[in-house]
Structures are given as structure tokens and as C-alpha cells.
Write an enzyme that holds these catalytic residues in place. Sequence first.
Site, PDB file in Angstrom:
ATOM      1  N   GLY A 180       0.771  -1.229  -0.115  1.00 45.12           N
ATOM      2  CA  GLY A 180      -0.037   0.064   0.057  1.00 45.12           C
ATOM      3  C   GLY A 180       0.850   1.420   0.038  1.00 45.12           C
ATOM      4  CG  ASN A 197       1.455   3.320  -5.537  1.00 42.61           C
ATOM      5  OD1 ASN A 197       1.853   4.449  -6.352  1.00 42.61           O
ATOM      6  ND2 ASN A 197       2.048   2.398  -5.955  1.00 42.61           N
ATOM      7  NE  ARG A 214     -10.611 -11.061  -6.403  1.00 44.44           N
ATOM      8  CZ  ARG A 214     -10.984 -12.150  -6.266  1.00 44.44           C
ATOM      9  NH1 ARG A 214     -10.293 -13.106  -5.849  1.00 44.44           N
ATOM     10  NH2 ARG A 214     -12.017 -12.708  -6.981  1.00 44.44           N
ATOM     11  CG  HIS A 269       1.211  -1.850 -15.612  1.00 48.62           C
ATOM     12  ND1 HIS A 269       0.918  -3.150 -15.167  1.00 48.62           N
ATOM     13  CD2 HIS A 269       2.186  -2.201 -16.650  1.00 48.62           C
ATOM     14  CE1 HIS A 269       1.660  -4.127 -15.972  1.00 48.62           C
ATOM     15  NE2 HIS A 269       2.462  -3.445 -16.725  1.00 48.62           N
TER      16      HIS A 269
HETATM   17  C1  GRF Z   1       3.305  -0.735  -7.738  1.00 42.51           C
HETATM   18  O1  GRF Z   1       4.632  -1.617  -8.246  1.00 42.51           O
HETATM   19  C2  GRF Z   1       2.162  -0.850  -8.574  1.00 42.51           C
HETATM   20  O2  GRF Z   1       2.493  -0.349 -10.030  1.00 42.51           O
HETATM   21  C3  GRF Z   1       1.732  -2.414  -9.090  1.00 42.51           C
HETATM   22  O3  GRF Z   1       1.587  -2.840  -7.562  1.00 42.51           O
HETATM   23  C4  GRF Z   1       2.630  -2.405  -6.791  1.00 42.51           C
HETATM   24  C5  GRF Z   1       1.960  -1.984  -5.814  1.00 42.51           C
HETATM   25  O4  GRF Z   1       2.684  -1.346  -4.610  1.00 42.51           O
HETATM   26  N1  GRF Z   1       0.236  -2.300  -9.565  1.00 42.51           N
HETATM   27  P1  GRF Z   1       2.183  -0.786  -3.243  1.00 42.51           P
HETATM   28  O5  GRF Z   1       1.267  -1.684  -2.772  1.00 42.51           O
HETATM   29  O6  GRF Z   1       1.410   0.328  -3.586  1.00 42.51           O
HETATM   30  O7  GRF Z   1       3.235  -0.450  -2.289  1.00 42.51           O
END
Ligand code: GRF
Length: 208
Positions: free
Chosen positions: A15, A17, A94, A112
Site C-alpha cells: 500500500g 501508493n 485480482r 502499472h
Molecule cells: C506497484 O508497483 C504498482 O505499480 C503495482 O503494484 C505495486 C503496488 O505497490 N500495480 P504498493 O502496494 O502500492 O506499495
Amino acid sequence: MRDITRFAVLASGSGSNLQAIIDAIEQEKFPARIVAVLSNKADAFALERAKKHNVPAFFINPKEFKSPQEYDQKVLEKLKEAGADYLVLAGYMRIISSVLVNAFPNRIVNIHPALLPSFGGKGMYGHHVHEAVIAHGCKVAGCTVHFVTEGVDEGPIIAQACVPVQEDDTPETLAKRVLEQEHKIYPQAIRWIAEGKVTVDGRRVRVG
Ligand code: GRF
């Protein structure tokens, strides 16, 4: 549209992001609120991050549902209860079914860790992406924020950022460099959406 745009986040892992988005909303004070965080993993650290910021956090166990569609119906129920306007996928492991795509047309965003349309699609997630980029000998890598359609990683592109690929990169070092950019462009894209700046015109997304 309400004054404050209500975002729900789906996450399966760390998490980071989600954290970047929470921090940006708190610090930059743009008109967005995270109204719920949902996960398919009981131990997703994203759920802890949500609780720490008083965001309602839910684990929905896939084992309790017969199909991806039934699972997504339950997710949809929670999203409606939370009054979500937009759905943000942040490391959600998912594939989203038509149940959610149809309920939120051009209102689901994903990040992505590659420059789409390269290195996307089924099987291209996490370290697989960075391994493939290095194996291909790419000189640049990056990340993409896009709207979610039924085709995996195929929706209209909202934002991208590039990083160089170094000769001694491993999937881990490259992932770290890409993730730093993710933490910049994902909150930025959420901000544009909250400020009503984003319009979709076929495959093209206009900002401003
Ligand atoms: C990121 O690399 C994102 O691009 C991908 O999954 C990862 C998530 O990382 N879809 P986080 O859980 O936000 O640390």
C-alpha cells in the site's frame, strides 16, 4: 458531482501508493477523500495504513465466493455503502470483472509499473514486469496511470513517467526507481480527477 470526490481504494499488498495518495490529499488539500480501503488479503499492510488514517478498512475473503463476479458484487456493495465516486487500484492482485467495470465506467484507475502498452497484460505484474524490461534490454522503464477497462492494462492512459534502466540493474533496483515515480504520478492523477480536469475521448485522455 459533489464538491469532494470520494475515492475507494483496492489494495492487496504494502500500500505504498495508497500512502502516497493519503499524504498528498492531507498535504496538498485538494478536494478528494478516501472513503474506504478494501483488500482481498487479510494481512495487507494497506489495511493498517488505512486504519492509521481513520479510513474504514475491509478485508473481503475471496474464499467465501463462488466466482470473481460474486466477489465483485460484494465489493460493489461495499463501494456503494461508502458512497465511492471512483475506484483506485493500488497493487490490487485480482482482475476486475465486468461487474465493477460496468458499475464504474471510466471511473476506475490503476497504476502499472511499466510504460504501457509495453509490458502489460495477464502475467505482467510485480517483478515479472521488471525482469522482462531488463531481459529485453530496454534503456528506459517507467509507470502508467490508466483507466480500467475489461482488457487487462488496456484502458486510456492518464499519466506516465520514465526512468532510465542502468546496466547493473536488478529487478529490485529497477522496481525501486519506478516506484518512486509511481508515488508522484498516482497522487497527481488523483488530484486532476478530483479537480474535474480529466476527460476521456476515445483512447485519449485530456487533462485541463
Ligand atoms: C506497484 O508497483 C504498482 O505499480 C503495482 O503494484 C505495486 C503496488 O505497490 N500495480 P504498493 O502496494 O502500492 O506499495
